[in-house]
Design a protein around this motif. Structure first.
Motif, PDB file in Angstrom:
ATOM      1  N   ASN A 294      -5.974 -15.718  -5.079  1.00 12.07           N
ATOM      2  CA  ASN A 294      -6.744 -14.645  -4.464  1.00 12.07           C
ATOM      3  C   ASN A 294      -6.730 -14.742  -2.934  1.00 12.07           C
ATOM      4  OD1 ASN A 294      -7.376 -13.652  -6.959  1.00 12.07           O
ATOM      5  ND2 ASN A 294      -9.533 -14.214  -6.910  1.00 12.07           N
ATOM      6  N   SER A 295      -6.580 -13.589  -2.297  1.00 10.27           N
ATOM      7  CA  SER A 295      -6.653 -13.447  -0.825  1.00 10.27           C
ATOM      8  C   SER A 295      -5.656 -14.332  -0.084  1.00 10.27           C
ATOM      9  CB  SER A 295      -8.078 -13.757  -0.328  1.00 10.27           C
ATOM     10  OG  SER A 295      -9.012 -12.887  -0.918  1.00 10.27           O
ATOM     11  N   SER A 296      -4.528 -14.629  -0.718  1.00  4.61           N
ATOM     12  CA  SER A 296      -3.567 -15.550  -0.103  1.00  4.61           C
ATOM     13  C   SER A 296      -2.358 -14.851   0.502  1.00  4.61           C
ATOM     14  CB  SER A 296      -3.070 -16.554  -1.154  1.00  4.61           C
ATOM     15  OG  SER A 296      -2.308 -15.885  -2.167  1.00  4.61           O
ATOM     16  N   VAL A 297      -2.156 -13.566   0.196  1.00  2.00           N
ATOM     17  CA  VAL A 297      -0.918 -12.872   0.570  1.00  2.00           C
ATOM     18  C   VAL A 297      -1.171 -11.939   1.751  1.00  2.00           C
ATOM     19  CG1 VAL A 297       0.856 -11.240  -0.194  1.00  2.00           C
ATOM     20  CG2 VAL A 297      -0.036 -12.968  -1.783  1.00  2.00           C
ATOM     21  N   VAL A 298      -0.304 -12.008   2.760  1.00  9.86           N
ATOM     22  CA  VAL A 298      -0.323 -11.029   3.835  1.00  9.86           C
ATOM     23  C   VAL A 298       0.698  -9.950   3.495  1.00  9.86           C
ATOM     24  CG1 VAL A 298       1.278 -12.415   5.230  1.00  9.86           C
ATOM     25  CG2 VAL A 298      -0.077 -10.610   6.296  1.00  9.86           C
ATOM     26  N   PHE A 299       0.264  -8.703   3.534  1.00  5.03           N
ATOM     27  CA  PHE A 299       1.079  -7.551   3.164  1.00  5.03           C
ATOM     28  C   PHE A 299       1.508  -6.832   4.440  1.00  5.03           C
ATOM     29  CE2 PHE A 299       0.684  -2.914   1.621  1.00  5.03           C
ATOM     30  CZ  PHE A 299       2.012  -2.851   1.217  1.00  5.03           C
ATOM     31  N   LEU A 300       2.807  -6.607   4.605  1.00  8.67           N
ATOM     32  CA  LEU A 300       3.337  -5.912   5.774  1.00  8.67           C
ATOM     33  C   LEU A 300       3.957  -4.589   5.334  1.00  8.67           C
ATOM     34  CD1 LEU A 300       4.130  -9.211   6.007  1.00  8.67           C
ATOM     35  CD2 LEU A 300       4.772  -8.448   8.307  1.00  8.67           C
ATOM     36  N   GLY A 367      11.439  -2.950  -0.818  1.00  8.46           N
ATOM     37  CA  GLY A 367      11.724  -1.711  -0.096  1.00  8.46           C
ATOM     38  C   GLY A 367      10.450  -0.876  -0.042  1.00  8.46           C
ATOM     39  N   TRP A 368      10.452   0.222  -0.767  1.00  7.56           N
ATOM     40  CA  TRP A 368       9.250   1.059  -0.844  1.00  7.56           C
ATOM     41  C   TRP A 368       8.118   0.259  -1.483  1.00  7.56           C
ATOM     42  CZ3 TRP A 368       6.508   2.588  -5.237  1.00  7.56           C
ATOM     43  CH2 TRP A 368       5.504   3.536  -5.021  1.00  7.56           C
ATOM     44  N   ALA A 369       6.887   0.450  -0.952  1.00  7.61           N
ATOM     45  CA  ALA A 369       5.739  -0.301  -1.463  1.00  7.61           C
ATOM     46  C   ALA A 369       4.739   0.624  -2.126  1.00  7.61           C
ATOM     47  CB  ALA A 369       5.050  -1.043  -0.324  1.00  7.61           C
ATOM     48  N   PRO A 370       4.265   0.280  -3.315  1.00  7.71           N
ATOM     49  CA  PRO A 370       3.164   1.028  -3.941  1.00  7.71           C
ATOM     50  C   PRO A 370       1.859   0.620  -3.271  1.00  7.71           C
ATOM     51  CG  PRO A 370       3.787  -0.817  -5.338  1.00  7.71           C
ATOM     52  CD  PRO A 370       4.735  -0.842  -4.159  1.00  7.71           C
ATOM     53  N   GLN A 371       1.577   1.189  -2.102  1.00 10.84           N
ATOM     54  CA  GLN A 371       0.569   0.632  -1.201  1.00 10.84           C
ATOM     55  C   GLN A 371      -0.818   0.523  -1.827  1.00 10.84           C
ATOM     56  OE1 GLN A 371       0.805   1.236   3.111  1.00 10.84           O
ATOM     57  NE2 GLN A 371      -1.155   2.319   2.959  1.00 10.84           N
ATOM     58  N   VAL A 372      -1.251   1.557  -2.532  1.00 11.98           N
ATOM     59  CA  VAL A 372      -2.592   1.525  -3.122  1.00 11.98           C
ATOM     60  C   VAL A 372      -2.708   0.389  -4.130  1.00 11.98           C
ATOM     61  CG1 VAL A 372      -4.165   2.761  -4.675  1.00 11.98           C
ATOM     62  CG2 VAL A 372      -3.168   3.933  -2.714  1.00 11.98           C
ATOM     63  N   GLN A 373      -1.696   0.248  -4.993  1.00 14.40           N
ATOM     64  CA  GLN A 373      -1.741  -0.817  -5.992  1.00 14.40           C
ATOM     65  C   GLN A 373      -1.722  -2.195  -5.336  1.00 14.40           C
ATOM     66  OE1 GLN A 373       0.133   1.986  -6.205  1.00 14.40           O
ATOM     67  NE2 GLN A 373       0.794   2.387  -8.313  1.00 14.40           N
ATOM     68  N   VAL A 374      -0.976  -2.319  -4.231  1.00 16.29           N
ATOM     69  CA  VAL A 374      -0.906  -3.610  -3.546  1.00 16.29           C
ATOM     70  C   VAL A 374      -2.242  -3.942  -2.875  1.00 16.29           C
ATOM     71  CG1 VAL A 374       0.171  -4.872  -1.643  1.00 16.29           C
ATOM     72  CG2 VAL A 374       1.593  -3.538  -3.217  1.00 16.29           C
ATOM     73  N   LEU A 375      -2.789  -2.992  -2.112  1.00 17.40           N
ATOM     74  CA  LEU A 375      -4.037  -3.252  -1.400  1.00 17.40           C
ATOM     75  C   LEU A 375      -5.207  -3.522  -2.348  1.00 17.40           C
ATOM     76  CD1 LEU A 375      -3.835  -0.630   1.494  1.00 17.40           C
ATOM     77  CD2 LEU A 375      -3.649  -3.113   1.697  1.00 17.40           C
ATOM     78  N   SER A 376      -5.135  -2.949  -3.534  1.00 14.78           N
ATOM     79  CA  SER A 376      -6.225  -3.156  -4.491  1.00 14.78           C
ATOM     80  C   SER A 376      -6.094  -4.462  -5.267  1.00 14.78           C
ATOM     81  CB  SER A 376      -6.274  -1.986  -5.487  1.00 14.78           C
ATOM     82  OG  SER A 376      -5.090  -1.927  -6.275  1.00 14.78           O
ATOM     83  N   GLY A 381      -4.751 -10.664   0.982  1.00 16.84           N
ATOM     84  CA  GLY A 381      -5.823 -11.074   1.882  1.00 16.84           C
ATOM     85  C   GLY A 381      -5.726 -10.503   3.278  1.00 16.84           C
ATOM     86  N   GLY A 382      -4.639  -9.802   3.600  1.00 11.54           N
ATOM     87  CA  GLY A 382      -4.482  -9.224   4.932  1.00 11.54           C
ATOM     88  C   GLY A 382      -3.385  -8.181   4.937  1.00 11.54           C
ATOM     89  N   PHE A 383      -3.457  -7.244   5.872  1.00 14.47           N
ATOM     90  CA  PHE A 383      -2.557  -6.093   5.907  1.00 14.47           C
ATOM     91  C   PHE A 383      -2.073  -5.910   7.342  1.00 14.47           C
ATOM     92  CE2 PHE A 383      -2.529  -1.150   5.304  1.00 14.47           C
ATOM     93  CZ  PHE A 383      -1.155  -1.161   5.197  1.00 14.47           C
ATOM     94  N   VAL A 384      -0.777  -6.134   7.583  1.00 16.45           N
ATOM     95  CA  VAL A 384      -0.165  -5.820   8.870  1.00 16.45           C
ATOM     96  C   VAL A 384       0.307  -4.382   8.793  1.00 16.45           C
ATOM     97  CG1 VAL A 384       1.664  -6.381  10.507  1.00 16.45           C
ATOM     98  CG2 VAL A 384       0.524  -8.215   9.237  1.00 16.45           C
ATOM     99  N   MET A 402      -7.162  -5.884   8.619  1.00 11.80           N
ATOM    100  CA  MET A 402      -5.884  -5.434   9.151  1.00 11.80           C
ATOM    101  C   MET A 402      -5.500  -6.163  10.431  1.00 11.80           C
ATOM    102  SD  MET A 402      -6.362  -1.294   8.768  1.00 11.80           S
ATOM    103  CE  MET A 402      -4.894  -1.009   9.738  1.00 11.80           C
ATOM    104  N   ALA A 403      -4.182  -6.279  10.635  1.00 13.32           N
ATOM    105  CA  ALA A 403      -3.605  -6.639  11.922  1.00 13.32           C
ATOM    106  C   ALA A 403      -2.845  -5.417  12.414  1.00 13.32           C
ATOM    107  CB  ALA A 403      -2.671  -7.841  11.799  1.00 13.32           C
ATOM    108  N   THR A 404      -3.108  -4.993  13.641  1.00 13.04           N
ATOM    109  CA  THR A 404      -2.616  -3.706  14.130  1.00 13.04           C
ATOM    110  C   THR A 404      -1.252  -3.816  14.797  1.00 13.04           C
ATOM    111  OG1 THR A 404      -3.740  -3.978  16.257  1.00 13.04           O
ATOM    112  CG2 THR A 404      -4.995  -2.945  14.486  1.00 13.04           C
ATOM    113  N   TRP A 405      -0.358  -2.931  14.374  1.00 14.69           N
ATOM    114  CA  TRP A 405       0.952  -2.812  14.999  1.00 14.69           C
ATOM    115  C   TRP A 405       1.342  -1.334  14.941  1.00 14.69           C
ATOM    116  CZ3 TRP A 405       5.404  -6.815  14.006  1.00 14.69           C
ATOM    117  CH2 TRP A 405       6.467  -6.569  14.881  1.00 14.69           C
TER     118      TRP A 405
END
Length: 500
Positions: A294-300, A367-376, A381-384, A402-405
């Protein structure tokens, strides 16, 4: 708003107002979104909210095509069976003239195409006005469809604005429009300036270098952009995809501006169900996430138009590897004309030698990310992020810091608000600006990216608690009695009052 008026609204209005509303059998609204995927999806969710909240409301969503954006065309095709008894889609037929329109950039091309659809909108409004079974309550236009005010005025029906990004950004563009029109300032003079502006909708002074690129344009684009803002003041009301607890400072500023119509904060307006296409690639991604703590993955992920050149991709790879955090990275290459960013063919040639072997246990490049499913997913644990507003609201909804870019459009302003005003995100680069037409661009180095990721994933970072708290507030806002639910009721009430 006066306390007596607030109490009356809470009580459902006066008895005469309620009687008038009950007499109405069917109220038609015409919703005109900008033909871009983020705007179109938000408009559909707004229509669902309106019809869910009032059974008298029926909505026609007008969809248009842009010849350079195949994503919108494909999405419109997918809507063919999506109509319900009270939300319907009308695909406006192609204009022969629109295919011949030549403009110096996509922004001006879009405006000219929208102008060419006026006759179609005129015919639809005439049909509704001639109906004996319904009343036309008005038209709701997207932030870039203000030219449709002219058509609504012909039928003497009100126009409402649907503003798909932040209340703070709305305040910013209105302030810039005032600087141009009321104080004769040439905004192009601010380009490359290191100065700051005092923008009423932001708590902190705003650096000029985070303003939308278009305002620095010395050609026609800047004036066209600010002319949209000027026409916002003509609206009967402004609906914003935000909520009171998130943007109380900006919303208070807008509400106190006597030059503006009533403002209704009704967000977060989201499709939190995500894609219905649970294909094999999505299954593989979710199965990989299931294996992570849990909360271990940073998603970019940087949106449908987000991509970086090869040199920048390598810097991101070095940062991820050196940080040691688990990661899920949506990596895409520059699009061909008329397309969104696509998957790379050979990642081995793109990424540092041995990257996949060294990160095989902790990372996954997709490649393409199912963003809603990933964030949920609890493993994230974090979103770039590029700080697009839909993505930002999704991140808040699921409580992911979030980390902003930011890359383009209003994203730098969103990043500034999140980091400086709201203190709900960490910074990788607030003032980064993607130049889609340059052969070279600035590179954010690996150590800067790594530092941002470490701050993002730090379990002791106060940002994490603030986002978790705002997650709960975002969900309270939209349920009955919540600020956004109530604001939507007020919009419906005010809209019905205008119907003759």
């Amino acid at each position: 708003m006066k306390p007596t008026e607030f109490k009356e609204r809470r009580a459902g209005g006066s008895s005469s107002q309620r009687a008038k509303m009950e007499e109405m059998k069917k109220v038609e609204l015409v919703l005109i979104p900008t033909p871009e995927i983020g705007h179109l999806v938000s408009a559909i969710e707004l229509a669902k909210l309106l019809t869910d909240q009032d059974e008298q409301i029926f909505i026609k969503i007008l969809t248009m095509k842009l010849i350079f954006d195949s994503t919108v065309t494909n999405y419109i095709k997918s809507l063919s069976g999506a109509s319900t008894s009270r939300v319907s889609f009308i695909e406006l037929s192609d204009n022969e003239s629109s295919s011949k329109i030549v403009a110096p950039n996509p922004f001006l091309h879009r405006l000219m195409v929208l102008e060419s659809y006026k006759n179609h909108v005129r015919n639809i409004l005439a049909e509704i006005c001639n109906s004996s079974t319904s009343k036309l309550g008005g038209i709701i236009v997207d932030m870039f469809c203000t030219n449709m005010i002219d058509v609504a005025n012909e039928f003497r029906v009100p126009t409402y604005l649907f503003y798909t990004t932040t209340a703070a950004m709305l305040g910013l563009v209105l302030h810039l429009q005032s600087l141009r029109d009321d104080f004769a300032q040439n905004l192009a003079d601010y380009k490359d300036s290191i100065s700051e502006l005092s923008i009423p909708s932001y708590k902190n002074p705003v650096p000029v270098n985070i303003l939308p690129s278009i305002v620095f344009d010395k050609g026609e684009s800047s004036n066209v952009f600010l002319n949209h803002a000027k026409r916002y003041r003509e609206m009967k009301g402004i609906i914003i995809n935000t909520f009171l607890d998130l943007e109380s400072y900006a919303l208070e500023n807008l509400t106190e501006d006597e030059t503006l119509p009533p403002v209704y904060a009704v967000g977060p307006i989201l499709n939190v169900k995500g894609s219905h296409n649970q294909d094999n690639e999505v299954e593989v991604i979710l199965e990989w996430l299931d294996l992570q703590p849990n909360s271990s993955v940073v998603f970019l992920c940087f949106g449908s138009r987000g991509y970086f050149d090869k040199e920048q991709v390598k810097e991101i790879a070095y940062a991820l590897e050196h940080s040691g955090y688990r990661f899920l990275w949506s990596l895409r290459q520059p699009p061909s004309p008329g397309k969104v960013a696509t998957e790379f063919g050979n990642l081995e040639e793109l990424l540092p030698e041995g990257f996949f072997q060294r990160s095989a246990e902790i990372g996954k490049v997709i490649g393409w990310a199912p963003q809603v499913q990933v964030l949920s997913h609890p493993a994230v644990g974090g979103f770039v992020s590029h700080c697009g507003w839909n993505s930002t609201l999704e991140s808040i909804w699921f409580g992911v810091p979030m980390a902003t870019w930011p890359l383009y459009a209003e994203q730098q302003g969103n990043a500034f608000q999140l980091v400086k005003d709201l203190e709900m995100a960490v910074e990788i680069k607030i003032d980064y600006r993607k130049n889609f037409f340059a052969s070279t661009e600035d590179i954010v180095k690996a150590d800067e990216i790594e530092a941002g990721i470490r701050r993002l994933m730090d379990p002791e970072n106060e940002v994490r608690n603030k986002v978790k708290e705002m997650k709960e507030r975002s969900r309270v806002a939209i349920v009955e009695g919540g600020s956004s639910y109530t604001s939507m009721q007020w919009f419906i009430e005010d809209m019905k009052k205008t119907i003759s």
